[in-house]
Design a protein around this motif. Structure first.
Motif, PDB file in Angstrom:
ATOM      1  N   SER A 108       0.828  -1.197   0.000  1.00  0.00           N
ATOM      2  CA  SER A 108       0.000   0.000   0.000  1.00  0.00           C
ATOM      3  C   SER A 108       0.861   1.245   0.000  1.00  0.00           C
ATOM      4  N   ASP A 109       0.471   2.235  -0.823  1.00  0.00           N
ATOM      5  CA  ASP A 109       1.188   3.508  -0.807  1.00  0.00           C
ATOM      6  C   ASP A 109       0.410   4.568  -0.034  1.00  0.00           C
ATOM      7  N   ALA A 110      -0.520   4.119   0.805  1.00  0.00           N
ATOM      8  CA  ALA A 110      -1.286   5.038   1.643  1.00  0.00           C
ATOM      9  C   ALA A 110      -0.489   5.377   2.901  1.00  0.00           C
ATOM     10  N   ALA A 111      -0.922   6.415   3.597  1.00  0.00           N
ATOM     11  CA  ALA A 111      -0.297   6.763   4.868  1.00  0.00           C
ATOM     12  C   ALA A 111      -0.466   5.597   5.848  1.00  0.00           C
ATOM     13  N   PRO A 112       0.502   5.319   6.698  1.00  0.00           N
ATOM     14  CA  PRO A 112       1.719   6.120   6.901  1.00  0.00           C
ATOM     15  C   PRO A 112       2.901   5.688   6.050  1.00  0.00           C
ATOM     16  N   TYR A 113       2.711   4.699   5.180  1.00  0.00           N
ATOM     17  CA  TYR A 113       3.856   4.109   4.479  1.00  0.00           C
ATOM     18  C   TYR A 113       4.310   4.940   3.282  1.00  0.00           C
ATOM     19  N   GLN A 114       3.346   5.500   2.527  1.00  0.00           N
ATOM     20  CA  GLN A 114       3.623   6.309   1.328  1.00  0.00           C
ATOM     21  C   GLN A 114       4.273   5.447   0.250  1.00  0.00           C
ATOM     22  N   ASN A 115       5.212   5.996  -0.520  1.00  0.00           N
ATOM     23  CA  ASN A 115       5.785   5.257  -1.644  1.00  0.00           C
ATOM     24  C   ASN A 115       6.496   3.987  -1.164  1.00  0.00           C
ATOM     25  N   ASN A 116       6.566   2.993  -2.044  1.00  0.00           N
ATOM     26  CA  ASN A 116       7.280   1.766  -1.708  1.00  0.00           C
ATOM     27  C   ASN A 116       8.758   2.043  -1.520  1.00  0.00           C
ATOM     28  N   MET A 117       9.436   1.126  -0.841  1.00  0.00           N
ATOM     29  CA  MET A 117      10.748   1.449  -0.280  1.00  0.00           C
ATOM     30  C   MET A 117      11.646   0.226  -0.201  1.00  0.00           C
ATOM     31  N   MET A 118      12.885   0.465   0.258  1.00  0.00           N
ATOM     32  CA  MET A 118      13.825  -0.603   0.596  1.00  0.00           C
ATOM     33  C   MET A 118      14.491  -0.248   1.919  1.00  0.00           C
ATOM     34  N   GLY A 178       3.895   5.447  -7.355  1.00  0.00           N
ATOM     35  CA  GLY A 178       3.237   4.376  -8.087  1.00  0.00           C
ATOM     36  C   GLY A 178       4.031   3.123  -8.310  1.00  0.00           C
ATOM     37  N   CYS A 179       5.290   3.082  -7.876  1.00  0.00           N
ATOM     38  CA  CYS A 179       6.166   1.979  -8.248  1.00  0.00           C
ATOM     39  C   CYS A 179       6.170   0.861  -7.223  1.00  0.00           C
ATOM     40  N   GLU A 180       6.682  -0.274  -7.652  1.00  0.00           N
ATOM     41  CA  GLU A 180       7.151  -1.333  -6.773  1.00  0.00           C
ATOM     42  C   GLU A 180       8.664  -1.268  -6.776  1.00  0.00           C
ATOM     43  N   VAL A 181       9.288  -1.390  -5.603  1.00  0.00           N
ATOM     44  CA  VAL A 181      10.743  -1.470  -5.507  1.00  0.00           C
ATOM     45  C   VAL A 181      11.102  -2.945  -5.478  1.00  0.00           C
ATOM     46  N   THR A 182      11.812  -3.399  -6.500  1.00  0.00           N
ATOM     47  CA  THR A 182      12.003  -4.848  -6.641  1.00  0.00           C
ATOM     48  C   THR A 182      13.304  -5.142  -7.367  1.00  0.00           C
ATOM     49  N   HIS A 222       6.858  -0.335 -12.817  1.00  0.00           N
ATOM     50  CA  HIS A 222       5.626   0.427 -13.064  1.00  0.00           C
ATOM     51  C   HIS A 222       5.560   1.758 -12.303  1.00  0.00           C
ATOM     52  N   PRO A 223       6.549   2.658 -12.529  1.00  0.00           N
ATOM     53  CA  PRO A 223       6.473   3.970 -11.881  1.00  0.00           C
ATOM     54  C   PRO A 223       5.375   4.826 -12.500  1.00  0.00           C
ATOM     55  N   ALA A 224       5.085   5.936 -11.840  1.00  0.00           N
ATOM     56  CA  ALA A 224       4.156   6.906 -12.411  1.00  0.00           C
ATOM     57  C   ALA A 224       4.787   7.573 -13.631  1.00  0.00           C
ATOM     58  N   ARG A 225       3.972   8.226 -14.437  1.00  0.00           N
ATOM     59  CA  ARG A 225       4.478   8.886 -15.637  1.00  0.00           C
ATOM     60  C   ARG A 225       5.510   9.951 -15.267  1.00  0.00           C
ATOM     61  N   ASP A 226       6.376  10.247 -16.231  1.00  0.00           N
ATOM     62  CA  ASP A 226       7.400  11.294 -16.120  1.00  0.00           C
ATOM     63  C   ASP A 226       8.581  10.908 -15.232  1.00  0.00           C
ATOM     64  N   TRP A 227       8.654   9.661 -14.767  1.00  0.00           N
ATOM     65  CA  TRP A 227       9.872   9.236 -14.076  1.00  0.00           C
ATOM     66  C   TRP A 227      10.448   8.041 -14.799  1.00  0.00           C
ATOM     67  N   PRO A 228      11.755   7.996 -15.040  1.00  0.00           N
ATOM     68  CA  PRO A 228      12.722   9.068 -14.773  1.00  0.00           C
ATOM     69  C   PRO A 228      12.954   9.968 -15.995  1.00  0.00           C
TER      70      PRO A 228
END
Length: 678
Positions: A597-607, A626-630, A647-653
């Motif tokens: 989940s990218d909802a609060a409190p976690y926000q974007n996916n991470m490592m 919007g991405c998965e870190v994998t 699968h990042p959001a548009r305009d990255w990178p």
């Protein structure tokens, strides 16, 4: 049929239908738990988690008087692992930004985005995504996932860190982004064949020869003979016990010894002899059977009556496309593709150092939704041992032990063709058993005989013809053996310092209170946890093990308790959910990636990085929106780290015309050229 007429679940590339209805808690009455689960509520947070076992991994069969409180107490008496794996960076905060976040003193750079030309005529990526299917076959694929860095001198026994082969999986695709205007259909509901060709080509594996210059910058070695694309249409051999089995007979390979392509490759596993094993995970969604009834080889995996991408509807009508329609259409399996799906669901071995070699599907490792594979350290004269998780709710963890011993001078993929496949049973007292899925095993045969004529889940069980049939139906065999249904077992990793095996259990929101067990103690497990075990007598081929839970994921205040002691209480520096990717670096630091989940409190996916010896855990990296870190790996000197963004959001990178976001690899380095994480 066109996708707007299909159940929306088939559009979801992560759709993992619950197809295990075996009720293995009924199959095997578990032992009375000597550990009482309890719910922990932290003020204002609402994190409800169960405590874990009061035992350690130091000894097998230990009783309640011989417990240890943490890994450092039991497996690192001299404290050496504490210093080896200590974390030397300040944790980064959670983020909602559309960029990569790394600690102070580190730099991150995007590399090898989808569409990067790597072979053939090196066709440039066009920003409007108008490249052809033939061009995509020469470019880096889409949706980067598991990967490994092979030093260029690996075969000579070297470990160079400035040059090597970066090999990565491309799990699935975003059809809308892959084409200028998304997928198209004609008035008859057929699809342009070149669109289908491009989609198949965007799957598979990329092998990229890369080199670091004197300034520390990485780039592709163009015109290298090692650069290669393996796609969903590459011809492959079938090896191991299922090779030649009549249930693999197709029009393409009537004798059941070959197939085309590898699909939905998630994680992977580098072999001790320098090859790459790509995992076939959610392959079931690529095939459709319109029959009213389906064989168990399909029902136990969730094959439906519609495909995810409509490849079988390519308007050219070519054989390479119609094979995805597995509805029987002829008198004999040799004249249609009813068995095509039976050639998927394996680990696929690719030799990156021999670009002319044919990929091999290693069937002795079983057929299921492979997330990846992880090898135990090899020893001369002893069997090869590797582990694999079946990434779906209520599925299992497996171990393969080779029949032949390992010798470095002669080792190759043949070691994976003969051996025993086991499935794990996690007992309530912290012990565990590896259950052999073999018709040579008397206990398994007795259970097979007892199950004949009964309903095993949704399957009326009528026995196995032979060992090939057992492996073709690995999930069903594991049901019958009495394995423990887990909360989506994904990546595995073996601690190079202690030999303990770790697995991520990503989540399982569908587990009820009646279905919990000690290894999966949370009903509606939405945040996941990490389990680990130690093989009996430190023998990776052993039939027994001792296990505990290393870490529960969750919000601030989520506690992991061992022997009545809180060993981890999550804070702002390390909250996370849905652990997925998992990897030990060469110094023994554990890297944990998320896909949740990218909802609060976690926000974007991470490592995050963790010291197994102390359970010090800190957030090291946050991905874009919007991405998965994998996928994560470093060079042998641990000074360059490669992390995949899927699968990042548009305009990255990179800016593109329209909505065509590009998956990419991120290269992380320390500004002082030091060791990552130290």
């Amino acid at each position: 049929m066109a996708k707007h007429n299909v159940d929306s679940k088939y559009l979801d590339p992560d759709y993992e239908p619950v197809v295990n209805h075996s009720g293995n808690k009924v199959f095997d009455d578990v032992l009375n738990a000597r550990v009482q689960r309890r719910t922990l509520m932290k003020g204002g947070v609402g994190a409800a988690l169960a405590s874990i076992m009061g035992f350690g991994l130091a000894g097998c069969g230990s009783d309640s008087s011989s417990v240890i409180a943490s890994a450092s107490a039991g497996s690192d008496p001299d404290g050496d692992n504490v210093s080896k794996t200590a974390l030397g960076f300040d944790a980064v905060a959670v983020s909602t930004a559309n960029n990569v976040v790394v600690p102070a003193g580190y730099s991150a750079k995007a590399f090898l985005p989808w569409g990067t030309p790597i072979t053939g005529s090196y066709p440039e990526f066009r920003a409007d995504a108008s490249n052809s299917g033939a061009e995509q076959e020469q470019q880096v694929g889409m949706h980067h996932d598991g990967m490994h860095f092979f030093p260029i001198d690996f075969k000579a026994g070297g470990n160079r860190s400035d040059e090597g082969l970066l090999v990565m999986n491309h799990e699935y695709i975003n059809q809308k982004a892959l084409h200028p205007e998304g997928p198209t259909y004609n008035q008859s509901g057929m699809r342009p064949a070149d669109e289908v060709r491009k989609e198949i080509a965007a799957h598979g594996v990329s092998v990229v020869h890369i080199k670091q210059d004197s300034a520390g910058t990485w780039d592709i070695v163009f015109e290298s003979p090692f650069n290669r694309r393996v796609t969903g249409n590459t011809e492959m051999d079938i090896r191991g016990p299922v090779r030649g089995y009549q249930k693999l007979s197709t029009r393409f390979s009537p004798n059941g010894t070959q197939t085309r392509g590898t699909l939905n490759n998630c994680s992977m596993g580098p072999t001790p002899w320098g090859t790459y094993l790509a995992a076939e995970e959610n392959w079931h969604g690529y095939f459709a059977n319109g029959s009213q009834t389906q064989p168990r080889e399909q029902t136990r995996h969730g094959v439906g009556n519609a495909t995810r991408y409509d490849w079988e509807q390519a308007d050219s009508g070519e054989d390479q496309y119609i094979r995805f329609n597995i509805t029987p259409a002829a008198e004999s399996a040799k004249d249609d593709y009813r068995n095509e799906a039976n050639t998927f669901g394996y680990m696929v071995e690719i030799d990156p150092f021999t670009p002319e070699s044919k990929p091999q599907k290693r069937t002795a490792l079983g057929r299921f939704g492979h997330e990846g594979v992880i090898f135990a350290p090899v020893e001369e004269g002893k069997p090869v041992v590797c582990y694999s998780g079946d990434d779906s709710r209520f599925e299992y963890i497996y171990k393969f032990v080779s029949s032949r011993p390992y010798y470095a001078a002669t080792a190759s993929g043949y070691l994976l063709d003969e051996g025993t496949l086991y499935v794990a049973r996690f007992n309530e007292d912290g012990s565990g058993d590896w259950l052999a899925l073999s018709l040579d095993n008397l206990d398994f045969v007795a259970r097979v005989q007892a199950a004949q004529g009964s309903s095993v889940g949704a399957v009326l069980f009528e026995g196995f013809e032979n060992q090939a049939d057992v492996l073709l139906n690995t999930r069903l065999a594991a049901d019958i053996a009495g394995a423990t249904p887990m909360d989506r077992p994904e990546w595995g990793a073996v601690d190079p310092n202690t030999g303990e095996v770790y697995f991520t259990l990503t989540n399982n929101s569908q587990r009820t209170e009646e279905q919990v067990n000690a290894a999966n103690p949370n009903a509606e497990n939405r945040t996941g946890h990490i389990i680990r075990w130690s093989e009996a007598n430190k023998d990776f081929a052993a039939a027994e093990f001792q296990w505990d839970i290393f870490l529960f994921a969750g919000e601030q205040g989520t506690e992991t308790i061992v022997d009545g002691k809180v060993v981890v209480s999550l804070t702002d520096d390390n909250i996370f959910n849905s652990p997925d990717g998992l990897w030990f670096d060469y110094n023994g630091r554990l890297w944990i990636q998320t896909d949740g989940s990218d909802a609060a409190p976690y926000q974007n996916n991470m490592m995050l990085a963790a010291s197994p010896a102390t359970r010090d855990i800190r957030r090291f990296f946050v991905g874009p929106q919007g991405c998965e870190v994998t996928g994560v790996v470093t060079t042998p000197d641990v000074k360059s780290m490669f992390v995949n963004i899927q699968h990042p959001a548009r305009d990255w990178p990179f800016g593109t015309e329209g909505d065509h976001p590009r998956d990419a690899t991120v290269i992380i380095t320390r500004d002082d050229n030091g060791v990552i994480g130290a």
